[in-house]
Design a protein around this motif. Structure first.
Motif, PDB file in Angstrom:
ATOM      1  N   ALA A 415       0.838  -1.212   0.000  1.00  0.00           N
ATOM      2  CA  ALA A 415       0.000   0.000   0.000  1.00  0.00           C
ATOM      3  C   ALA A 415       0.868   1.254   0.000  1.00  0.00           C
ATOM      4  O   ALA A 415       0.557   2.244  -0.657  1.00  0.00           O
ATOM      5  N   HIS A 416       1.980   1.197   0.737  1.00  0.00           N
ATOM      6  CA  HIS A 416       2.923   2.325   0.813  1.00  0.00           C
ATOM      7  C   HIS A 416       3.535   2.607  -0.565  1.00  0.00           C
ATOM      8  O   HIS A 416       3.472   3.725  -1.073  1.00  0.00           O
ATOM      9  N   GLU A 417       4.092   1.576  -1.177  1.00  0.00           N
ATOM     10  CA  GLU A 417       4.792   1.770  -2.461  1.00  0.00           C
ATOM     11  C   GLU A 417       3.805   2.145  -3.571  1.00  0.00           C
ATOM     12  O   GLU A 417       4.133   2.931  -4.456  1.00  0.00           O
ATOM     13  N   GLY A 419       1.292   3.913  -3.126  1.00  0.00           N
ATOM     14  CA  GLY A 419       1.021   5.332  -2.885  1.00  0.00           C
ATOM     15  C   GLY A 419       2.026   6.200  -3.636  1.00  0.00           C
ATOM     16  O   GLY A 419       1.664   7.165  -4.310  1.00  0.00           O
ATOM     17  N   HIS A 420       3.313   5.817  -3.553  1.00  0.00           N
ATOM     18  CA  HIS A 420       4.343   6.528  -4.324  1.00  0.00           C
ATOM     19  C   HIS A 420       4.023   6.446  -5.822  1.00  0.00           C
ATOM     20  O   HIS A 420       4.176   7.420  -6.560  1.00  0.00           O
ATOM     21  N   ALA A 421       3.594   5.258  -6.253  1.00  0.00           N
ATOM     22  CA  ALA A 421       3.315   5.058  -7.679  1.00  0.00           C
ATOM     23  C   ALA A 421       2.156   5.945  -8.131  1.00  0.00           C
ATOM     24  O   ALA A 421       2.186   6.520  -9.218  1.00  0.00           O
ATOM     25  N   ALA A 442       7.740  13.556  -0.369  1.00  0.00           N
ATOM     26  CA  ALA A 442       7.677  12.266  -1.054  1.00  0.00           C
ATOM     27  C   ALA A 442       6.808  11.276  -0.291  1.00  0.00           C
ATOM     28  O   ALA A 442       6.101  10.462  -0.876  1.00  0.00           O
ATOM     29  N   GLU A 443       6.866  11.349   1.036  1.00  0.00           N
ATOM     30  CA  GLU A 443       6.153  10.334   1.818  1.00  0.00           C
ATOM     31  C   GLU A 443       4.671  10.655   2.028  1.00  0.00           C
ATOM     32  O   GLU A 443       3.954   9.876   2.643  1.00  0.00           O
ATOM     33  N   THR A 444       4.206  11.785   1.492  1.00  0.00           N
ATOM     34  CA  THR A 444       2.795  12.140   1.673  1.00  0.00           C
ATOM     35  C   THR A 444       1.885  11.047   1.119  1.00  0.00           C
ATOM     36  O   THR A 444       1.016  10.522   1.814  1.00  0.00           O
ATOM     37  N   ALA A 445       2.118  10.691  -0.158  1.00  0.00           N
ATOM     38  CA  ALA A 445       1.214   9.752  -0.812  1.00  0.00           C
ATOM     39  C   ALA A 445       1.395   8.321  -0.305  1.00  0.00           C
ATOM     40  O   ALA A 445       0.449   7.538  -0.269  1.00  0.00           O
ATOM     41  N   SER A 446       2.620   7.979   0.099  1.00  0.00           N
ATOM     42  CA  SER A 446       2.872   6.603   0.521  1.00  0.00           C
ATOM     43  C   SER A 446       2.263   6.332   1.897  1.00  0.00           C
ATOM     44  O   SER A 446       1.582   5.319   2.101  1.00  0.00           O
ATOM     45  N   ILE A 447       2.502   7.242   2.836  1.00  0.00           N
ATOM     46  CA  ILE A 447       1.929   7.041   4.176  1.00  0.00           C
ATOM     47  C   ILE A 447       0.405   7.177   4.102  1.00  0.00           C
ATOM     48  O   ILE A 447      -0.333   6.477   4.806  1.00  0.00           O
TER      49      ILE A 447
HETATM   50 ZN   LIG Z   1       8.328   5.669   1.017  1.00  0.00          ZN
END
Ligand SMILES: [Zn+2]
Length: 630
Positions: A415-417, A419-421, A442-447
């Motif tokens: 789910a995290h990765e 999110g980055h995608a 960068a971590e906004t969408a992943s978290i």
């Molecule tokens: Zn990340």
């Protein structure tokens, strides 16, 4: 009751749309093209040099030839960037699936050398754009082909007082590789070759430090302690070398910052703040809220300890997985090491459903990632550890890498990765100079993706207590990491730079700084602290980046703040979310927060509201721990 192990069904990715191998004519052609462009750029950029002496007086009306040359160079640089990144992503992808791939290693070396040339050439043009008169730069950026660089150039100009003369900048960047960066490589070489001994069913076995670190994530507490103690003892044997490396890296930076301080003071936090496009006021506001929330991080650790049946965790327990707990409802066996296994298809379906609950388009995206074979999730002995998301620049398409073995943690990583995608997908519509976002954003969408999954699992009807406990355990581990561990690293690094500005520090002095920051943050919530943490944490030895810590705290709290808008905005949330992600590469953090969230990052309120969300998650976890009779 024993179940037959089911095949996990984790897929391999397909990279053929980009290149099928290093011999693929497309790969060869892109590499040759990049080299040719770089050779041409060497020449054209040297044509810019005479302009440096009169940079501040450049009059655009008289400088058409210079403007043309600068524009032509910038366009060639954009093309080289795309090609080099595309080639590098491919080589990295192959190297991550097979760490013994000799050709991938060789090409990574070739590409990183070309990247260094590219960076040096780009640095020259950037220096001119930072220095040049306002009217010259305005004329330059009003050309349609360069307009996408407006934000990037505005950042360069904002920090122009810290730039040095062209000859000094060139000299600095050419000696960095075998100076500053060599120290980082030395640390990697030592820790890569070091071995430690851990207990095994037939006595003892010798393993590398990366494997010892992975044992800290295992269920067996005795083994966790043994690997921690063994790795700590081995690393202690190198502590004189490690102290020399840390002193050299920080000493280099402090000397460089002093050189850059002639016109305006350059604090040791400034470089990290600039690369995260963040102001000092926002960092201070965030850290003071986090400091006040220490109790919450400690509460997370005590709840985890309760579930493990311990009075306290120790430093080798902070990455431990959720224990399987017997509950009246599930009637499973006593606390053991088993945890529910999700085949890849089941895990992906959970992520899809969670994403679709935010918006159907996000659910469809998860399906697209699967159907287009953009996910590499197999477990192979040759694969590098960890997970990441990357994107090919030519096609602007993402790829996700992980080793999926079926735990809920693996589903959460997926789910995290993804999110980055998804973030990459949103940005694909923009020109590349506007789509490069800093680490804190960068971590906004992943978290966000992880949080959406956790909420989905908690609310889904029929979710058993065990699954809910596992979600809560993940929430608690995250809270303890971002509210205690990472802040302790930040405080340690700050204290180290302050002391290093006076004189180099020996291993004992460095350990006592680390012990002090662990005490400040963890307090009495751990049985034992880790004063040798400075020897084992790679982040302190990354020569390209200092303070590789506070951006994580920012990412965590910022993402929760964004997520909190989900309920309030309902069906309008998705458009809001996409618009915010779209601006992550073309706005400073403060402006992004003001425009999309209507908040001031320099004030505590926003950060505090994220802390309240964490409190809610821990309340949910505590109720489950109670219910489990712990
Ligand atoms: Zn990340």
């Amino acid at each position: 009751m024993q179940h037959e192990p089911r095949p996990i069904g984790a897929p391999a990715w397909d990279l053929d749309d980009e290149y099928s191998s290093f011999d693929d004519p497309r790969f060869v052609k892109d590499l040759e093209r990049a080299k040719a462009l770089l050779a041409g750029l060497e020449l054209s950029v040297s044509g810019l040099e005479p302009a440096f002496a009169r940079a501040e007086d450049l009059d655009p009306a008289e400088e058409t030839a210079l403007l043309d040359l600068a524009e032509e160079s910038l366009l060639a640089m954009d093309e080289v960037d795309v090609l080099l990144q595309n080639l590098r992503v491919f080589a990295n992808c192959l190297a991550s699936v097979d760490s013994g791939d000799v050709r991938a290693k060789e090409y990574r070396g070739i590409l990183s050398a070309l990247g260094a040339v590219d960076e040096r050439i780009e640095g020259n043009l950037d220096l001119l754009l930072a220095r040049a008169s306002r009217s010259f730069v305005e004329a330059f950026l009003s050309r349609p082909a360069t307009a996408a660089h407006r934000f990037r150039v505005s950042l360069l100009r904002k920090h122009r007082d810290h730039l040095l003369e062209l000859s000094v900048e060139s000299a600095l960047s050419s000696v960095k590789s075998d100076g500053l960066h060599a120290w980082g490589r030395l640390y990697d070489a030592i820790t890569g070759a070091a071995r430690c001994r851990v207990p095994s069913p037939d006595g003892e076995r010798e393993i590398g430090l990366a494997e010892a670190a992975s044992l800290l994530r295992g269920h067996d507490r005795k083994l966790r302690e043994a690997s921690f103690r063994s790795a700590t003892a081995v690393l202690q044997g190198y502590e004189e070398s490690f102290a020399a490396i840390l002193n050299a890296i920080a000493g280099w930076r402090l000397s460089e910052y002093r050189m850059r301080s002639r016109k305006a003071g350059y604090h040791f936090l400034d470089a990290a703040l600039a690369s995260n496009r963040l102001g000092r006021g926002s960092l201070d506001a965030m850290m003071s809220v986090v400091r006040d929330a220490r109790g919450l991080g400690r509460r997370a650790l005590f709840l985890q300890a309760r579930l493990l049946g311990l009075p306290r965790l120790s430093c080798w327990d902070i990455l431990a997985p959720c224990p399987a707990v017997a509950t009246a409802e599930s009637g499973q066996g006593a606390a053991g090491s088993a945890s529910a296994t999700y085949t890849f298809a089941e895990g992906l379906e959970l992520v899809r459903a969670a994403y679709a609950s935010v918006h159907p388009a996000m659910g469809d995206f998860v399906v697209e990632m699967r159907d287009r074979k953009w996910i590499e999730a197999r477990v192979l002995p040759t694969k590098r550890p960890g997970a990441y998301c990357t994107r090919f620049r030519k096609s602007q398409t993402p790829r996700v890498f992980q080793s999926y073995s079926g735990s809920l943690t693996d589903v959460s990583t997926l789910a995290h990765e993804l999110g980055h995608a998804y973030h990459s997908k949103v940005l694909a519509a923009l020109p590349i100079p506007e789509s490069r976002y800093p680490m804190n954003l960068a971590e906004t969408a992943s978290i966000f993706g992880e949080t959406a999954l956790g909420d989905w699992l908690a609310e889904e009807p029929g979710a058993g207590n065990d699954r809910l406990l596992e979600v809560g355990w993940g929430d608690a581990r995250e809270a303890a990491t971002f509210l205690l561990n990472v802040p302790a690293r930040f405080d340690f690094e700050t204290a180290f730079y302050e002391a290093r500005a006076e004189k180099p520090l020996g291993p004992a002095a460095i350990s006592s700084l680390m012990e002090k920051s662990w005490k400040d943050w963890y307090g009495d919530s751990l049985e034992e602290h880790d004063p040798g943490f400075w020897r084992s944490k790679l982040h302190f030895y990354m020569s390209e980046l200092s303070f590789y810590n506070f951006p994580y705290i920012f990412g965590y709290l910022f993402s929760l703040g964004v997520y909190a808008r989900r309920t309030a905005l309902g069906k309008d949330f998705h458009e809001f979310y996409k618009a915010l992600l779209m601006d992550t590469g073309r706005m400073e953090s403060e402006e992004l927060a003001r425009k999309h969230l209507g908040v001031d990052l320099g004030r505590p309120d926003f950060w505090q509201s994220s802390i309240e969300l964490i409190r809610g998650k821990l309340d949910r976890f505590e109720a489950l721990v109670e219910k489990a009779g712990r």
